[in-house]
Motif scaffolding. Structure first.
Motif, PDB file in Angstrom:
ATOM      1  N   ASP A 203       0.315  -1.007   0.231  1.00 36.94           N
ATOM      2  CA  ASP A 203       0.276   0.233   0.204  1.00 36.94           C
ATOM      3  C   ASP A 203       0.734   1.181  -0.322  1.00 36.94           C
ATOM      4  N   ARG A 204       0.612   2.222  -0.843  1.00 39.48           N
ATOM      5  CA  ARG A 204       1.052   4.019  -0.650  1.00 39.48           C
ATOM      6  C   ARG A 204       0.965   4.702   0.737  1.00 39.48           C
ATOM      7  N   ASP A 205       1.737   5.038   0.882  1.00 38.63           N
ATOM      8  CA  ASP A 205       2.329   5.553   2.314  1.00 38.63           C
ATOM      9  C   ASP A 205       1.571   7.252   1.949  1.00 38.63           C
ATOM     10  N   GLN A 206       0.432   7.750   2.159  1.00 31.36           N
ATOM     11  CA  GLN A 206      -0.040   8.422   2.273  1.00 31.36           C
ATOM     12  C   GLN A 206       0.745   9.781   2.492  1.00 31.36           C
ATOM     13  N   GLU A 207       2.175   9.619   3.189  1.00 34.34           N
ATOM     14  CA  GLU A 207       2.707  10.992   3.617  1.00 34.34           C
ATOM     15  C   GLU A 207       4.059  10.863   2.848  1.00 34.34           C
ATOM     16  N   THR A 208       4.774   9.834   2.602  1.00 35.66           N
ATOM     17  CA  THR A 208       5.770   9.785   2.013  1.00 35.66           C
ATOM     18  C   THR A 208       5.385   9.447   1.069  1.00 35.66           C
ATOM     19  N   LEU A 209       4.646   9.064   0.377  1.00 41.23           N
ATOM     20  CA  LEU A 209       3.916   8.154  -1.328  1.00 41.23           C
ATOM     21  C   LEU A 209       4.546   6.738  -1.568  1.00 41.23           C
ATOM     22  N   GLU A 210       5.605   6.696  -0.552  1.00 40.54           N
ATOM     23  CA  GLU A 210       6.365   4.977  -0.872  1.00 40.54           C
ATOM     24  C   GLU A 210       5.441   4.599  -0.798  1.00 40.54           C
TER      25      GLU A 210
END
Length: 175
Positions: A46-53
């Motif tokens: 899943d994509r981390d909403q803060e880092t977009l990683e």
């Protein structure tokens, strides 16, 4: 506000007058728990909403039923005691939630969505990009929403008993 400027695709959970609450991770609509069935614990990216990683996550996949809709939701096995609400949906608004319940920016954060901000009903996945290991998810592209849930084929046999179980119960609120 932030949610007014970005398009979101979310699941409608409540209509005006409904009271929405999360108890031990289970959605309740006007006091009735949304029927659900545990499909399987899984690992996914899943994509981390803060880092977009993209990050590896663990989750519990459920088949849930509200009104005439049967759909899959993901919850963190570590947040199964999540509680929220209750909150009554005001007139002129709907209450929405993401299917990845513990990683979703939705009405729990910014309240009900005014009717005039609703653009339409999503019916097709046009594009689906993912992590570096699966940058273009062709198996999702072109999928008609409302048809079979989107998930790896090995989960198909696990959904059948859950669907049968849920079809025998009552569902809250006709959404």
């Amino acid at each position: 506000t932030h949610q007014d400027s970005l398009p979101f695709i979310k699941r409608v959970i409540g209509l005006p007058g409904d009271t929405i609450e999360l108890r031990a991770g289970v959605v309740h609509v006007t006091g009735k728990p949304a029927p659900r069935c545990k499909v399987k614990e899984i690992e996914y990216e899943d994509r981390d909403q803060e880092t977009l990683e993209w990050e590896k996550e663990r989750g519990v996949l459920y088949l849930e039923h509200i009104g005439d809709a049967y759909y899959t939701v993901m919850q963190s096995p570590y947040l199964s005691s999540t509680t929220w609400g209750p909150e009554t949906v005001p007139e002129g608004k709907i209450f929405v939630m993401g299917d990845n319940r513990d990683h979703s920016y939705d009405s729990r954060s910014w309240g009900g969505v005014p009717f005039d901000l609703i653009k339409g009903r999503a019916f097709l996945i046009w594009w689906s990009n993912g992590p570096k290991t699966d940058p273009l998810r062709f198996d999702r592209m072109g999928h008609m929403l409302g048809s079979d849930p989107i998930m790896p084929k090995e989960f198909g046999p696990l959904l059948a008993p859950c669907l049968e179980k849920l079809r025998g119960g009552d569902a809250p609120s006709p959404h």
